[in-house]
Scaffold this active site. Structure first.
Site, short mmCIF file in Angstrom:
data_model
loop_
_atom_site.label_atom_id
_atom_site.label_comp_id
_atom_site.label_asym_id
_atom_site.label_seq_id
_atom_site.Cartn_x
_atom_site.Cartn_y
_atom_site.Cartn_z
N CYS A 153 87.56 -19.05 -9.96
CA CYS A 153 88.53 -18.15 -10.62
C CYS A 153 88.26 -16.67 -10.34
O CYS A 153 89.19 -15.89 -10.11
CB CYS A 153 88.52 -18.40 -12.13
SG CYS A 153 86.91 -18.73 -12.83
N HIS A 190 89.55 -12.99 -16.90
CA HIS A 190 88.38 -12.30 -16.38
C HIS A 190 88.78 -10.89 -15.94
O HIS A 190 89.87 -10.69 -15.39
CB HIS A 190 87.84 -13.02 -15.13
CG HIS A 190 87.32 -14.42 -15.38
ND1 HIS A 190 87.01 -14.91 -16.62
CD2 HIS A 190 87.02 -15.41 -14.49
CE1 HIS A 190 86.56 -16.16 -16.49
NE2 HIS A 190 86.56 -16.47 -15.21
N1 LIG Z 1 87.71 -22.95 -16.74
C1 LIG Z 1 88.05 -22.19 -15.72
O1 LIG Z 1 88.47 -21.01 -15.86
C2 LIG Z 1 87.96 -22.72 -14.33
C3 LIG Z 1 88.49 -21.96 -13.32
C4 LIG Z 1 88.42 -22.44 -12.01
C5 LIG Z 1 87.83 -23.65 -11.78
N2 LIG Z 1 87.31 -24.38 -12.80
C6 LIG Z 1 86.75 -25.70 -12.50
O2 LIG Z 1 87.65 -26.68 -13.01
C7 LIG Z 1 86.93 -27.84 -13.42
C8 LIG Z 1 87.25 -28.15 -14.89
O3 LIG Z 1 86.82 -27.07 -15.69
P1 LIG Z 1 87.27 -26.91 -17.22
O4 LIG Z 1 86.84 -25.55 -17.59
O5 LIG Z 1 88.67 -27.32 -17.42
O6 LIG Z 1 86.30 -28.01 -17.94
P2 LIG Z 1 86.49 -28.75 -19.35
O7 LIG Z 1 87.31 -27.95 -20.28
O8 LIG Z 1 85.13 -29.15 -19.77
O9 LIG Z 1 87.34 -30.08 -18.98
C9 LIG Z 1 86.80 -31.12 -18.19
C10 LIG Z 1 87.83 -32.22 -18.06
O10 LIG Z 1 87.33 -33.22 -17.17
C11 LIG Z 1 87.44 -34.49 -17.80
N3 LIG Z 1 86.40 -35.41 -17.31
C12 LIG Z 1 85.07 -35.37 -17.54
N4 LIG Z 1 84.47 -36.44 -16.95
C13 LIG Z 1 85.45 -37.17 -16.36
C14 LIG Z 1 85.48 -38.38 -15.62
N5 LIG Z 1 84.35 -39.08 -15.38
N6 LIG Z 1 86.66 -38.84 -15.17
C15 LIG Z 1 87.82 -38.16 -15.41
N7 LIG Z 1 87.85 -37.00 -16.12
C16 LIG Z 1 86.69 -36.52 -16.59
C17 LIG Z 1 87.28 -34.19 -19.27
O11 LIG Z 1 87.79 -35.25 -20.05
P3 LIG Z 1 87.31 -35.51 -21.56
O12 LIG Z 1 88.35 -34.86 -22.44
O13 LIG Z 1 87.33 -36.98 -21.68
O14 LIG Z 1 85.96 -34.93 -21.73
C18 LIG Z 1 88.15 -32.94 -19.38
O15 LIG Z 1 89.52 -33.30 -19.40
C19 LIG Z 1 85.45 -27.52 -13.13
O16 LIG Z 1 85.13 -27.99 -11.86
C20 LIG Z 1 85.42 -26.00 -13.16
O17 LIG Z 1 84.35 -25.48 -12.41
C21 LIG Z 1 87.37 -23.95 -14.08
#
Ligand SMILES: NC(=O)c1ccc[n+]([C@@H]2O[C@H](COP(=O)([O-])OP(=O)(O)OC[C@H]3O[C@@H](n4cnc5c(N)ncnc54)[C@H](OP(=O)(O)O)[C@@H]3O)[C@@H](O)[C@H]2O)c1
Length: 371
Positions: A149, A271
């Site tokens: 991001c 950010h």
């Molecule tokens: N947050 C940001 O601003 C941002 C920006 C760019 C990139 N990212 C990237 O995007 C990804 C997600 O980030 P996030 O911030 O959205 O994380 P998050 O809020 O913790 O959400 C994670 C998601 O993944 C699911 N998950 C976990 N284990 C899984 C599995 N084994 N099979 C299928 N789904 C599964 C979770 O489901 P449950 O509800 O069941 O736990 C939840 O829906 C990461 O790689 C992060 O680095 C994030």
């Protein structure tokens, strides 16, 4: 186009029993997460023709209802049957999950747009910000990485400058929101804030212990985003900004000096970045303002005396990157300072992924299923 949804079936079934229309079978991995839920919203606003939408979560959230284009859909877990029954996967489930599945989906003919860092630096995987390097989307790789991001908003702001006058060096300090760490981090900040406010004025320490972050995030600023590994004095986030920026700007020989300091701040969403950029040939602040005003994906907000500059609370929910405080750096020739703000969950994640999907669609690279 009015989408037709059926998350329960791999085939394209219209709920009203009418004939199916051409459209994609899409799976959103991590559909309950901070990024995944935003992907559902941005996809819902997109004109992308979607016949089936399968929201995927970890086994613990199976059955949870999410909303897509006004329909409630029940989440499912990743399973072998899904591999052959989707044309497009947008993954926001994290690197550990998609690493195991991406090639299986790709081998079965689906495109995989991944939000994690798992494939970003692979030579044969394009790392794409559609306004910056759309030429990287050739279709040669079915796996496409969406950058970090912090990198996305940085390259959207800097690529017009690089194309016009060349960039020699970038020094960036970030002020990153907690939603960048996911939904657990937002909960942690909220619980600590409530605890401190309830305890009364003058108390800056929370009794809610840090679990997501190494220290309390409420009323604090942490000069650590992600981790320190292998004795490197820079964090993994800081290294991502360096490497990803070079890859996207096509700087294969590391001509551009890049130095990042990433700081986590108790902001919910969006950010902010303080950027000092040294150009190869001169660019005045006025010229820079004009250049960025006419560049895609950017809005210039730069009337500081009137109190108008980009702020995190104004960027929330927006798909553009906001730039302001554009000024010449008197301490060094050919240097400018900028303040760059973007919504990490929209432009920094969901919007970028959906724009990549739309670009694949407009280049007719996605397989279309007709039921
Ligand atoms: N947050 C940001 O601003 C941002 C920006 C760019 C990139 N990212 C990237 O995007 C990804 C997600 O980030 P996030 O911030 O959205 O994380 P998050 O809020 O913790 O959400 C994670 C998601 O993944 C699911 N998950 C976990 N284990 C899984 C599995 N084994 N099979 C299928 N789904 C599964 C979770 O489901 P449950 O509800 O069941 O736990 C939840 O829906 C990461 O790689 C992060 O680095 C994030």
């Amino acid at each position: 186009m009015n989408p037709v949804l059926d998350h329960r079936s791999p085939t394209n079934v219209r709920r009203n029993g009418g004939p199916s229309v051409p459209g994609y079978r899409v799976a959103v991995l991590g559909a309950t997460g901070a990024v995944g839920s935003e992907v559902l919203k941005v996809l819902g606003e997109s004109d992308l023709p979607i016949n089936t939408l399968t929201p995927v979560t970890s086994p613990r959230s199976v059955g949870t209802l999410v909303t897509f284009r006004g329909e409630d859909l029940a989440c499912v877990a990743l399973a072998d049957e899904l591999v052959d029954s989707v044309d497009l996967v947008i993954s926001a489930a994290g690197g550990a999950v998609i690493e195991d599945w991406a090639h299986r989906f790709a081998d079965a003919g689906a495109f995989v747009i991944d939000k994690s860092s798992a494939f970003r630096m692979d030579d044969d995987v394009p790392l794409v910000v559609p306004e910056v390097n759309p030429e990287a989307l050739t279709g040669a790789s079915k796996i496409i990485a969406s950058p970090n991001c912090s990198t996305i908003q940085l390259v959207v702001a800097l690529s017009p400058i690089h194309r016009t006058v060349g960039i020699e060096r970038i020094i960036v300090s970030t002020y990153q929101s907690v939603s960048g760490t996911g939904k657990r981090a937002v909960d942690e900040l909220n619980r600590q804030l409530t605890d401190i406010v309830d305890a009364g004025i003058g108390c800056a320490r929370s009794s809610v212990p840090p679990e997501v972050y190494p220290h309390q995030i409420a009323f604090n600023a942490l000069p650590q985003v992600e981790s320190f590994v292998g004795g490197d004095p820079y964090t993994t986030e800081e290294r991502k900004i360096e490497k990803e920026t070079r890859k996207i700007l096509g700087d294969k020989t590391e001509q551009i000096g890049i130095s990042a300091t990433c700081v986590r701040v108790p902001v919910h969403r969006a950010h902010s970045e303080s950027v000092n950029v040294e150009t190869s040939t001169p660019l005045s602040a006025t010229e820079c303002r004009e250049l960025l005003r006419h560049s895609p994906g950017l809005q210039v907000v730069d009337e500081p005396e009137a109190g108008h500059y980009p702020m995190a609370i104004d960027a929330e929910g927006k798909d553009d990157v906001f730039v302001g405080r554009i000024r010449e750096d008197a301490s060094r020739p050919n240097c400018l300072n900028l303040w760059v703000v973007g919504d990490n969950l929209r432009k920094g994640a969901a919007t970028n992924a959906v724009r990549i999907a739309e670009a694949l669609h407009s280049q007719a690279l996605l397989r279309v299923a007709v039921g």
